[in-house]
Design an enzyme around this catalytic site. Sequence first.
Site, PDB file in Angstrom:
ATOM      1  N   TYR A 262     -14.569   1.849   9.958  1.00  0.00           N
ATOM      2  CA  TYR A 262     -13.132   2.142  10.025  1.00  0.00           C
ATOM      3  C   TYR A 262     -12.776   2.687  11.406  1.00  0.00           C
ATOM      4  O   TYR A 262     -11.867   2.191  12.070  1.00  0.00           O
ATOM      5  CB  TYR A 262     -12.787   3.158   8.939  1.00  0.00           C
ATOM      6  CG  TYR A 262     -11.319   3.503   8.835  1.00  0.00           C
ATOM      7  CD1 TYR A 262     -10.395   2.561   8.402  1.00  0.00           C
ATOM      8  CD2 TYR A 262     -10.860   4.789   9.144  1.00  0.00           C
ATOM      9  CE1 TYR A 262      -9.045   2.884   8.280  1.00  0.00           C
ATOM     10  CE2 TYR A 262      -9.516   5.114   9.014  1.00  0.00           C
ATOM     11  CZ  TYR A 262      -8.615   4.166   8.588  1.00  0.00           C
ATOM     12  OH  TYR A 262      -7.281   4.497   8.466  1.00  0.00           O
TER      13      TYR A 262
ATOM     14  N   GLY B 135       0.821  -1.213   0.000  1.00  0.00           N
ATOM     15  CA  GLY B 135       0.000   0.000   0.000  1.00  0.00           C
ATOM     16  C   GLY B 135       0.854   1.262   0.000  1.00  0.00           C
ATOM     17  O   GLY B 135       2.084   1.204  -0.063  1.00  0.00           O
ATOM     18  N   PHE B 136       0.193   2.376   0.100  1.00  0.00           N
ATOM     19  CA  PHE B 136       0.853   3.685   0.059  1.00  0.00           C
ATOM     20  C   PHE B 136       1.881   3.803   1.197  1.00  0.00           C
ATOM     21  O   PHE B 136       3.086   3.915   0.954  1.00  0.00           O
ATOM     22  CB  PHE B 136      -0.242   4.757   0.121  1.00  0.00           C
ATOM     23  CG  PHE B 136       0.210   6.151   0.414  1.00  0.00           C
ATOM     24  CD1 PHE B 136       1.297   6.708  -0.252  1.00  0.00           C
ATOM     25  CD2 PHE B 136      -0.479   6.927   1.343  1.00  0.00           C
ATOM     26  CE1 PHE B 136       1.706   8.010   0.010  1.00  0.00           C
ATOM     27  CE2 PHE B 136      -0.091   8.229   1.606  1.00  0.00           C
ATOM     28  CZ  PHE B 136       1.007   8.772   0.954  1.00  0.00           C
TER      29      PHE B 136
ATOM     30  N   ASP C  88       0.810  -8.601   2.262  1.00  0.00           N
ATOM     31  CA  ASP C  88      -0.322  -7.813   1.752  1.00  0.00           C
ATOM     32  C   ASP C  88      -1.289  -8.779   1.065  1.00  0.00           C
ATOM     33  O   ASP C  88      -0.854  -9.777   0.482  1.00  0.00           O
ATOM     34  CB  ASP C  88       0.180  -6.786   0.728  1.00  0.00           C
ATOM     35  CG  ASP C  88      -0.755  -5.597   0.587  1.00  0.00           C
ATOM     36  OD1 ASP C  88      -0.336  -4.473   0.896  1.00  0.00           O
ATOM     37  OD2 ASP C  88      -1.912  -5.790   0.169  1.00  0.00           O
ATOM     38  N   ASN C  89      -2.587  -8.499   1.126  1.00  0.00           N
ATOM     39  CA  ASN C  89      -3.529  -9.349   0.374  1.00  0.00           C
ATOM     40  C   ASN C  89      -3.849  -8.749  -1.002  1.00  0.00           C
ATOM     41  O   ASN C  89      -4.646  -9.296  -1.749  1.00  0.00           O
ATOM     42  CB  ASN C  89      -4.811  -9.613   1.171  1.00  0.00           C
ATOM     43  CG  ASN C  89      -5.632  -8.364   1.391  1.00  0.00           C
ATOM     44  OD1 ASN C  89      -5.241  -7.276   0.973  1.00  0.00           O
ATOM     45  ND2 ASN C  89      -6.767  -8.502   2.046  1.00  0.00           N
TER      46      ASN C  89
ATOM     47  N   SER D 255      -4.897  -2.217   5.998  1.00  0.00           N
ATOM     48  CA  SER D 255      -6.298  -1.794   6.141  1.00  0.00           C
ATOM     49  C   SER D 255      -6.667  -0.917   4.951  1.00  0.00           C
ATOM     50  O   SER D 255      -5.841  -0.122   4.504  1.00  0.00           O
ATOM     51  CB  SER D 255      -6.512  -0.954   7.409  1.00  0.00           C
ATOM     52  OG  SER D 255      -7.854  -0.510   7.467  1.00  0.00           O
TER      53      SER D 255
ATOM     54  N   LYS E 126       3.656 -11.475  20.582  1.00  0.00           N
ATOM     55  CA  LYS E 126       3.835 -12.112  21.899  1.00  0.00           C
ATOM     56  C   LYS E 126       4.676 -13.377  21.752  1.00  0.00           C
ATOM     57  O   LYS E 126       5.633 -13.610  22.494  1.00  0.00           O
ATOM     58  CB  LYS E 126       2.445 -12.430  22.451  1.00  0.00           C
ATOM     59  CG  LYS E 126       2.418 -13.155  23.764  1.00  0.00           C
ATOM     60  CD  LYS E 126       0.992 -13.129  24.312  1.00  0.00           C
ATOM     61  CE  LYS E 126       0.767 -14.203  25.346  1.00  0.00           C
ATOM     62  NZ  LYS E 126       0.123 -15.393  24.790  1.00  0.00           N
TER      63      LYS E 126
END
Length: 330
Positions: free
Chosen positions: A148, A13-14, A34-35, A78, A108
């Site tokens: 969102y 993404g950006f 990334d998807n 997202s 974790k």
Amino acid sequence: MIKKRILITGAAGFLGSHLCDRFIKEDFEVLAMDNLITGDLKNIEHLFRLPQFSFYEHDVSNFVHVSGKLDYILHFASPASPIDYLKIPIQTLKVGSLGTHHLLGLAKDKNARILVASTSEIYGDPHVHPQKEDYWGNVNPVGPRGVYDEAKRFQEAITMAYHTYHQVETRIVRIFNTYGPRMRLNDGRVLPAFIGQALRGEDLTIFGDGLQTRSFCFVDDLIEGIYRLLLSDYTGPVNIGNPDEITIKDFAEEITKLTNSKQKVVYKPLPTDDPTQRQPDISLAKKILGWEPKISRAEGLKITYEYFKSLPKENLYKKEHNDFERYIKK
Ligand code: UDP
């Protein structure tokens, strides 16, 4: 020497792609995930030949597995523009909630430090101006933007819970409107919308009366702030943005001048729950990170305009290069 290993989600993404560049430059081994629903491999294809870079096509709303050690995780997956998260609302809620849960679990397990990308949207349509980290916000949970905003608010809550109850090392960055090369021309956000319209010779569309404000930060400044926050020892949320506030009407005028456009502006209805004002208070970032933005809007807009002009002409007329349909049917 063994390199530090960092997992970056939303890497195509950006913001994710700029983070990949930065951490490669800092000599990290970068695992990019990334998807490819709103991301684009073109943003990171220049990194593919590097041995310290690897890419995994995966949706982090499903269980995330990474073999070997991990030192850091950056969760930037997202949809981030209003038209994207309105098209895929459930997926937006899932990546902010389930996706964050999976990555916190991974942090974790690996004893890794995790930084999550939060947003100025957690302040909603703010009653406090400028927005400081201790303001709790004014969000409509059931409005169209709620998918969102509430996902990101949940993300902050679960991140703090993992810190408190599992002692995971966590960082939360609240990102304000950011712009720069690699934004999608068709992502619906105001800057690519205006520049795209100017380049096509169309009128610029102002939503509402144009008196609503935003404060735009150039991407390089944002990345520097995130880098410093990740390496700091501060666990509370930190605003990163440029406080230089402008009305959308004046912004349209700036873009018209920059692009030498002969077009006029036309007024369209304001989307539901569109915040009336937004400006980050960055005194905390200044104090704990010694950070403040360095690139003026005039400079940043010039660089961004050059980038959009350099893209193949057909990009200007593509309605949607992202395959939302495939994703929704899954
Ligand atoms: N906006 C506009 N014309 C457009 C796209 C957006 O006037 O073609 C307005 C939008 O209503 C909002 C502001 O510009 O008030 C910033 O919108 P954007 O979608 O970029 O980001 P956000 O609302 O999430 O800050």
